[in-house]
Design a protein around this motif. Structure first.
Motif, short mmCIF file in Angstrom:
data_model
loop_
_atom_site.label_atom_id
_atom_site.label_comp_id
_atom_site.label_asym_id
_atom_site.label_seq_id
_atom_site.Cartn_x
_atom_site.Cartn_y
_atom_site.Cartn_z
N CYS A 66 1.16 -1.26 0.32
CA CYS A 66 0.27 -0.23 0.14
C CYS A 66 0.89 1.28 -0.15
N ARG A 67 1.71 1.66 -1.47
CA ARG A 67 3.16 2.37 -1.29
C ARG A 67 2.56 3.39 -1.87
N GLY A 99 9.07 1.80 5.81
CA GLY A 99 8.25 1.80 5.52
C GLY A 99 7.64 0.19 5.35
N CYS A 123 4.64 0.28 2.99
CA CYS A 123 4.39 1.69 3.19
C CYS A 123 4.96 2.75 2.11
N GLN A 133 -6.60 8.05 7.69
CA GLN A 133 -5.64 6.36 7.66
C GLN A 133 -6.00 5.15 9.05
N SER A 163 -5.82 1.53 8.09
CA SER A 163 -4.46 0.96 8.32
C SER A 163 -5.29 -0.21 9.68
N GLU A 197 4.90 8.10 4.77
CA GLU A 197 4.01 7.36 5.49
C GLU A 197 4.29 6.72 6.75
#
Length: 66
Positions: free
Chosen positions: A10-11, A61, A41, A22, A26, A45
């Motif tokens: 989920c970059r 990430g 990520c 967010q 998550s 993030e």
């Protein structure tokens, strides 16, 4: 029955949403991961600021479901 995943990518997606969204995203991603599953990520993030339910593996990430 829903599938659960070992890895979710989920970059550079969460940065476009409010902090509340967010957090909700998550939580949904966490639910989809198997125990000790990984969430990838983007480097900008930071899930540590959003949820305590992920353990940071790499500051670029990569997180593990806690």
């Amino acid at each position: 029955e829903k599938s659960h995943y070992n890895i979710i990518f989920c970059r550079n997606t969460l940065i476009y949403f409010s902090k509340e969204m967010q957090y909700r995203m998550s939580e949904n991603l966490r639910y989809q991961l198997k125990d000790k599953g990984y969430l990838f990520c983007g480097p900008s993030e930071n899930l540590e600021l959003i949820s305590d339910k992920f353990k940071i593996i790499d500051p670029k990430g990569i997180y593990m479901k806690a």
